[in-house]
Design a protein around this motif. Structure first.
Motif, short mmCIF file in Angstrom:
data_model
loop_
_atom_site.label_atom_id
_atom_site.label_comp_id
_atom_site.label_asym_id
_atom_site.label_seq_id
_atom_site.Cartn_x
_atom_site.Cartn_y
_atom_site.Cartn_z
N GLU A 170 -44.77 71.25 12.73
CA GLU A 170 -44.63 70.70 14.10
C GLU A 170 -43.17 70.50 14.48
O GLU A 170 -42.75 70.89 15.56
CB GLU A 170 -45.40 69.38 14.23
CG GLU A 170 -46.90 69.51 14.07
CD GLU A 170 -47.58 70.23 15.22
OE1 GLU A 170 -47.03 70.28 16.34
OE2 GLU A 170 -48.69 70.76 14.99
N THR A 171 -42.40 69.90 13.58
CA THR A 171 -40.99 69.64 13.86
C THR A 171 -40.23 70.95 14.04
O THR A 171 -39.47 71.11 15.00
CB THR A 171 -40.35 68.82 12.71
OG1 THR A 171 -41.10 67.62 12.56
CG2 THR A 171 -38.90 68.51 12.99
N GLU A 195 -41.26 72.68 17.38
CA GLU A 195 -40.66 72.03 18.55
C GLU A 195 -39.17 72.36 18.67
O GLU A 195 -38.67 72.57 19.77
CB GLU A 195 -40.87 70.52 18.50
CG GLU A 195 -42.30 70.13 18.84
CD GLU A 195 -42.51 68.64 18.89
OE1 GLU A 195 -41.56 67.90 19.21
OE2 GLU A 195 -43.64 68.21 18.61
N GLU A 196 -38.47 72.44 17.53
CA GLU A 196 -37.06 72.81 17.56
C GLU A 196 -36.87 74.23 18.08
O GLU A 196 -35.93 74.51 18.82
CB GLU A 196 -36.45 72.71 16.16
CG GLU A 196 -36.27 71.30 15.66
CD GLU A 196 -35.87 71.25 14.19
OE1 GLU A 196 -35.71 72.32 13.54
OE2 GLU A 196 -35.74 70.12 13.67
N HIS A 227 -39.33 76.19 19.81
CA HIS A 227 -40.08 76.60 21.01
C HIS A 227 -40.36 75.47 22.00
O HIS A 227 -40.99 75.71 23.02
CB HIS A 227 -41.44 77.19 20.59
CG HIS A 227 -41.31 78.34 19.66
ND1 HIS A 227 -40.94 79.59 20.05
CD2 HIS A 227 -41.51 78.41 18.32
CE1 HIS A 227 -40.89 80.40 19.01
NE2 HIS A 227 -41.24 79.71 17.94
N GLY A 228 -39.97 74.27 21.68
CA GLY A 228 -40.33 73.14 22.54
C GLY A 228 -41.71 72.65 22.22
O GLY A 228 -42.26 72.93 21.16
N ASN A 229 -42.31 71.93 23.13
CA ASN A 229 -43.64 71.37 22.95
C ASN A 229 -44.65 72.49 22.75
O ASN A 229 -44.75 73.39 23.58
CB ASN A 229 -44.00 70.53 24.18
CG ASN A 229 -45.32 69.83 24.04
OD1 ASN A 229 -46.17 70.21 23.25
ND2 ASN A 229 -45.49 68.78 24.82
N PRO A 230 -45.47 72.46 21.65
CA PRO A 230 -46.45 73.52 21.40
C PRO A 230 -47.46 73.71 22.53
O PRO A 230 -48.05 74.76 22.64
CB PRO A 230 -47.15 73.10 20.11
CG PRO A 230 -46.40 71.96 19.57
CD PRO A 230 -45.49 71.43 20.63
#
Length: 157
Positions: free
Chosen positions: A145-146, A149-150, A152-155
């Protein structure tokens, strides 16, 4: 999933015991269909786990320790390009049959890991694996998840 199957089986047994026998045939057919579906799901998961997780591991401690992108990332990327189950499954099957740099959707993954080596897959097994991936939640490494997000942004975007 197993709990739901057990619950459904118990409810069907109770229902069969309480009816006058006129609906037994349709209930038995439903029970057979549920069992066949769970067998197919189990078979698909086994194929997926055995054939995919050797390289697309969920047990790696960090992004630096993986051999191939996590399957959750593969699923996310393919769903962006292939909106229907049929097109998604077909794309995964075609990639699995003959991975080639010119057909790669995940260019950054190819740059990092190179193209997936060609494997000897049975096409029907590939279809089961691809369908499993499309229909089910895929396990993620703890760091995914981290990292996602780094990159692609919010999944959800």
């Amino acid at each position: 999933m197993r709990t739901m199957q057990i619950t459904l089986s118990i409810l069907m047994i109770l229902f069969i015991g309480c009816n006058n026998g006129t609906e037994t045939k349709s209930i038995e057919s439903s029970s057979i269909a549920i069992n066949e579906e769970s067998d197919e799901l189990s078979d698909a998961y086994s194929l997926f786990y055995t054939n995919c997780y050797a390289c697309h591991s969920v047990s790696s401690a960090s992004h630096d320790e993986i051999l191939a992108p996590p399957m959750e990332a593969v699923k996310w990327r393919y769903q962006r390009s292939y909106k229907t189950e049929e097109s998604f499954v077909e794309a995964i099957v075609q990639w699995g049959k003959n991975p080639h740099v010119d057909k790669a959707l995940m260019r950054a993954a190819v740059d990092q890991f190179e193209v997936m080596p060609k494997q000897v897959f049975d096409e029907e097994e590939l279809r089961k694996i691809a369908t499993y991936i499309y229909r089910n939640e895929i396990e993620k490494p703890v760091w995914f998840e981290t990292h996602f997000e780094e990159q692609h942004g919010n999944p959800g975007n």
